[in-house]
Scaffold this motif. Structure first.
Motif: not given
Length: 243
Positions: A74-92
């Motif tokens: 419950l404390a972790m909550g849901g993950p963020p919405e990641l920006p569309d685009g290349p994998w690197r900024p998404m994982l960052h």
């Protein structure tokens, strides 16, 4: 425990409607852990804070182990919405959000280790991280290992940076920096390399998060580029065996 994590409480076929829910119990446990640390959480303490009888809690959760598991998811909550685009900024972005979550609830660093059943929120974080590597050319195992390595780095820096309620020395980052500077001012001959490094170091103790994360992503970038550069099938010229 798995059933509780996935919202499958025991079905009550008789008796009055419960005065509390499992979510309310977990929320009370989270409030205690945030303020005083995970060791302060007990079934009796949660019951006192709600307030209900201790037996009322056992109608929803068998004990502290199961309660902490539900609290953690419950404390972790849901993950963020990641920006569309290349994998690197998404994982960052994914790693940065994970770090922020650990800093909001430092006790998660204690409760989310080892082999244990995983809840929907924790699995959703894994799913979102893997989504960033979808189509990268990495195998499934490599994608899982990539997320594991990034998570381990984030956890390590968060653990070094966190102040655990109930387990704190009372020192701030500024206190630590000042104390180290005072020691090195009189022990420079004994620690010359440390003195030299500290003299040009800048930023907060958390700069290690960004430095390490970028190096991990650099390594993944090299691996992904190598997969793209190598063709799936190497064409060979026929061998002339005459003569």
């Amino acid at each position: 425990m798995t059933e509780l994590l996935w919202g499958k409480e025991p079905v009550r076929t008789r008796g009055p409607k419960p005065a509390i829910t499992l979510a309310q119990i977990a929320a009370a446990g989270i409030a205690i852990a945030d303020a005083e640390g995970l060791d302060a959480v007990s079934m009796q303490r949660v019951a006192d804070d709600l307030p209900v009888t201790k037996m009322a809690l056992y109608r929803h959760v068998p004990g502290k182990t199961e309660l902490v598991a539900v609290m953690s998811d419950l404390a972790m909550g849901g993950p963020p919405e990641l920006p569309d685009g290349p994998w690197r900024p998404m994982l960052h972005a994914w790693a940065s959000e994970l770090y922020d979550g650990f800093m909001r609830h430092p006790w998660l660093l204690q409760s989310t280790i080892g082999r244990r059943p995983l809840g929907p929120n924790e699995l959703s974080w894994m799913e979102r991280g893997l989504a960033g590597l979808s189509g990268s050319g990495l195998t499934g195992g490599e994608q899982l290992d990539s997320v594991l390595v990034i998570t381990s780095h984030v956890r390590n820096i968060a653990q070094q940076s966190s102040t655990f309620p109930g387990h704190t020395t009372g020192l701030t980052e500024e206190d630590m920096t000042r104390s180290l500077a005072e020691i090195l001012s009189t022990e420079a001959a004994r620690f010359p390399h440390l003195v030299a490094a500290m003299s040009t170091a800048a930023g907060s103790e958390n700069q290690g998060l960004e430095f390490g994360l970028q190096r991990i992503l650099d390594g993944l970038d090299l691996l992904i580029r190598s997969r793209v550069a190598v063709p799936d099938r190497i064409e060979t010229l026929p061998v002339d065996r005459r003569g």
